[in-house]
Each structure stands twice: as C-alpha cells, then as structure tokens.
Design an enzyme around this catalytic site. Structure first.
Site, PDB file in Angstrom:
ATOM      1  N   VAL A 100       0.871  -1.177   0.000  1.00  0.00           N
ATOM      2  CA  VAL A 100       0.000   0.000   0.000  1.00  0.00           C
ATOM      3  C   VAL A 100       0.902   1.219   0.000  1.00  0.00           C
ATOM      4  CG1 VAL A 100      -1.765   1.290   1.258  1.00  0.00           C
ATOM      5  CG2 VAL A 100      -1.812  -1.215   1.282  1.00  0.00           C
ATOM      6  N   CYS A 101       0.551   2.194  -0.817  1.00  0.00           N
ATOM      7  CA  CYS A 101       1.282   3.464  -0.838  1.00  0.00           C
ATOM      8  C   CYS A 101       2.755   3.214  -1.186  1.00  0.00           C
ATOM      9  CB  CYS A 101       1.102   4.160   0.509  1.00  0.00           C
ATOM     10  SG  CYS A 101       1.485   5.921   0.531  1.00  0.00           S
ATOM     11  N   THR A 102       3.676   3.857  -0.483  1.00  0.00           N
ATOM     12  CA  THR A 102       5.096   3.742  -0.822  1.00  0.00           C
ATOM     13  C   THR A 102       5.719   2.430  -0.360  1.00  0.00           C
ATOM     14  OG1 THR A 102       5.616   5.043   1.157  1.00  0.00           O
ATOM     15  CG2 THR A 102       5.526   6.216  -0.956  1.00  0.00           C
ATOM     16  N   THR A 120       1.763   3.395  -6.690  1.00  0.00           N
ATOM     17  CA  THR A 120       2.158   3.872  -5.366  1.00  0.00           C
ATOM     18  C   THR A 120       1.497   5.231  -5.139  1.00  0.00           C
ATOM     19  OG1 THR A 120       4.064   4.180  -3.889  1.00  0.00           O
ATOM     20  CG2 THR A 120       4.290   5.047  -6.133  1.00  0.00           C
ATOM     21  N   GLY A 150      -2.406   2.331  -4.458  1.00  0.00           N
ATOM     22  CA  GLY A 150      -1.994   3.732  -4.420  1.00  0.00           C
ATOM     23  C   GLY A 150      -1.863   4.230  -2.989  1.00  0.00           C
TER      24      GLY A 150
END
Length: 227
Positions: A100-102, A120, A150
């Site tokens: 998730v995310c970075t 990301t 993202g």
C-alpha cells in the site's frame, strides 16, 4: 487452516496504510492477521499512534499474503537488508506479495518489481522506474501475484480486492457492508488531477522533505546496485 496475512509494521509507518487493509483482512472468515517486525517492541506511526508487532521475522509463519504499507518510515527500509531479505524469503512461498502506498518502493528495493506493473502514492509514482517497475496510474494494480495499491486510503479498496481474489466477491462485499464502506468525500481533491493548483502546491511543499530524503536514499540504492 485459514488464510494467514502478514502486514509489515515499522517505525514512522503511515498508520492508515496498515489499519485500512488490516480491518478488511481481519474481518474475513477464518483469517489470521499478524503485524510483523524485527522484534516485538512497540513502534510509533508517523502521526504518533503506537502499534505493537504480534510476530517477529524469526518467529512468524509463512504468510499467504504479505503486505508492506508505506509512509516516511519506508525510506530507511530501502537500504535495510534485514527487512529486504525477510520480504524476499516470504515472497518465495506467499500466494500474493502486496503493498500500500510507498510500500511498493520497498518491494522494488527487494528486487520484486523489475518488469512488473505497479502503483504507489502520487508523490512517489515516478520513483518506481528506479526499481525497473512499470508505473501505472491506477488505484490497484495486479501483475501476476504482485498487487500494489496507491496512496493511504486506497488500502481499504485494495484489501477488499485481495479478499475477492482469495475468497470470492460475496465475501468481499459482505465485509464492505459490515464496514459500511461507501466513500462520499466532502471535497473532490483526492488526486493531483482533481485538486486545485493551490492545494497541489501546498501538498507538494508539505511532502517535500520526505520526497527529498527518499530521492537521496534511492540514489544510494541505485549506486550500490550498479544502476
């Protein structure tokens, strides 16, 4: 035996990256969710919430799904060989390796995104190419057994998509209903494309210190890998 989910927890994690999918995974039938880190000592998120690992690298089982959340705390993980080795080891047996995310940048640093489609957080999207990934501007991206999401709140959507993949759409929709997940944000500024230029500029300024540090770390990673 039910499904085993392992979510990496670490200092300066973005807590919603973790707690969003955690709530979804833990709501699935016959699911076991572990928060895994190097040891069992509590860690603090980037906003000060204390999270306690339930398993360590040395005592955790093999997971059906490994999830790596994001946040400013991912920066040191990009050069942390203990973490990267753990991720590679779990990846050899996991049905799905996810982020998730970075957190996707950490998967990249572990060598898992080379030639793979991935996404990301919008403020780090272009950095995926440093790890050989193919950036895709979508909320959830699946490339074989790699699933990336993202930024931050996409973790809930991602969690539901993973449950649908593993247990079917009915189970995923049941969890969605139990959680009453029906997003209706009061403002339409959740992506760079929808935000006003003033809001986008303010957000970029606020995120600049983390972005600058991340760029320097990725440059160091690339140098050590002959990139």
């Amino acid at each position: 035996m039910g499904l085993r989910f392992g979510i990496l927890v670490f200092p300066m994690i973005q807590q919603l990256d973790l707690t969003g999918p955690y709530e979804v995974f833990a709501s699935a039938r016959d699911a076991e969710v572990e928060l895994v880190w190097k040891d069992h000592e509590p860690v603090k998120s980037s906003t000060g919430l204390t999270l306690t690992p339930t398993a360590s690298f040395s005592d955790c089982p093999d997971f059906d799904v490994l999830c790596v959340p994001g946040g400013t705390g991912t920066n040191p993980l990009l050069l942390d060989e203990t973490v990267l080795t753990f991720i590679r080891k779990q990846a050899t047996s996991a049905r799905y390796v996810t982020s998730v995310c970075t957190g996707s940048l950490v998967l990249g640093a572990a060598g898992l995104l080379n030639g793979r489609r991935a996404t990301t957080h919008w403020n780090a999207h272009d950095l995926l190419t440093h790890f050989g990934a193919i950036p895709v501007n979508e909320r959830i991206v699946q490339d074989q057994n790699i699933i990336t999401a993202g930024g931050v709140t996409s973790g809930i959507d991602f969690g539901l998509a993973v449950i649908a993949e593993l247990l079917g759409r009915t189970e995923a929709e049941t969890i969605q209903l139990i959680l009453e997940y029906e997003p209706a944000p009061p403002f339409q500024s959740g992506t760079p494309e929808r935000a006003t230029q003033d809001v986008l500029a303010t957000a970029r300024t606020r995120l600049k210190p983390t972005r600058s540090a991340r760029e320097a770390i990725i440059a160091e990673w690339a140098l050590s890998h002959g990139k």
